[in-house]
Enzyme design. Sequence first.
Site, PDB file in Angstrom:
ATOM      1  CG  ASP A 195      39.684  22.934  13.136  1.00  0.00           C
ATOM      2  OD1 ASP A 195      38.576  22.900  13.699  1.00  0.00           O
ATOM      3  OD2 ASP A 195      40.231  23.998  12.775  1.00  0.00           O
ATOM      4  CB  SER A 237      45.377  22.509   8.184  1.00  0.00           C
ATOM      5  OG  SER A 237      46.432  22.613   9.106  1.00  0.00           O
ATOM      6  CG  HIS A 266      44.618  25.428  10.800  1.00  0.00           C
ATOM      7  ND1 HIS A 266      44.309  24.099  10.974  1.00  0.00           N
ATOM      8  CD2 HIS A 266      43.564  26.121  11.295  1.00  0.00           C
ATOM      9  CE1 HIS A 266      43.130  23.987  11.555  1.00  0.00           C
ATOM     10  NE2 HIS A 266      42.645  25.206  11.753  1.00  0.00           N
TER      11      HIS A 266
END
Length: 344
Positions: A281, A161, A188
């Site tokens: 996540d 991310s 992400h």
Amino acid sequence: MLVEDSLTARTFLTELIAAEPDMELVGIAEQGEAGVAAAEEKRPDVILMDANMPVMDGFRATRLIMERCPTRIIIFTASYEPSDLRTSMLSLEAGALAIVSKPWGPDHSDYRNSTLRVLETIRTMSEVQVVRRWPPAERPAAAPVIAPLRRNYRMVVMGASTGGPRVLAEILRNLSPRLPTPVCVVQHISPGFVQALVDWLNAECPHTVALARSGQRARPGHVYFAPDDMQLGFAASGDLSLTSDPPENGFRPSISRLFSSAAAVWGDTAIGVLLSGMGQDGAEGCRRLSKAGAPILVQDPASCVVASMPLAAIASSSTSRVLQPALIAAELNGLIGVEGSHAI
């Protein structure tokens, strides 16, 4: 602080920020060189940096700021031209935290959503700790790799991310060109920019990097990224699967979704890699991969732009090794029994 060469964009963004009670615009620069000087003088919490500016673009300005006075930088662009998108990707590698599209004007149908994305990104990135990159002379010495129980690993899955693109680039550059497994990645990133990331990495790395297609058979030595707003996983046959299933952990694509699918289909012949990022996540996916017998490599939180994803995975006790980015590629090469690429 705002660095933007367009008078129209400067006026609009100034008014947008002024309307937020928790934000204060401490400076405005009209081009990159002035932005570097203003960053050194003002020491703002966050810099909004235009990617495409004359004389000194956003990449060069970001690199200089990160060398002289490391600051939270958000790159934004209104252009989807390949050269401008490449500048944005290079800025992420230079140390920018995020990339967002410039918000639309009040007459556009997406005005509200686009402005909310920018404001949310500013607020989120304002909480991120600024991390200096490893200078070349200070890279950690190589560590011994895990003695693998087997050499027939068949799939590598990675998740990242905030702070992920530059670490992914470092790892992929140094994975062996003779990589005998495919690599599947969830990164992400703001909507509309994953293709630019794929194109940049495809030019930077000794592997074929592409967006995943549903029903596709993943090929050794190829790297597949989850497209925008799709969950990436595996069919029972091992083929790639893309679905519009609901978000997991607030994300679509979700790292945990990819890792959990790999655990179910590939079991102990998979390898999981979790990198820098915000939130949790990936933690549940790491747990499921570990339970299936797969090794899990996690980026050392001390080297992360945002450490919460690696910390969540470590807290779940589902990691095999915690490593600096410079060592993750060497570890992967050792696990799968190939030599490194010798890339610098």
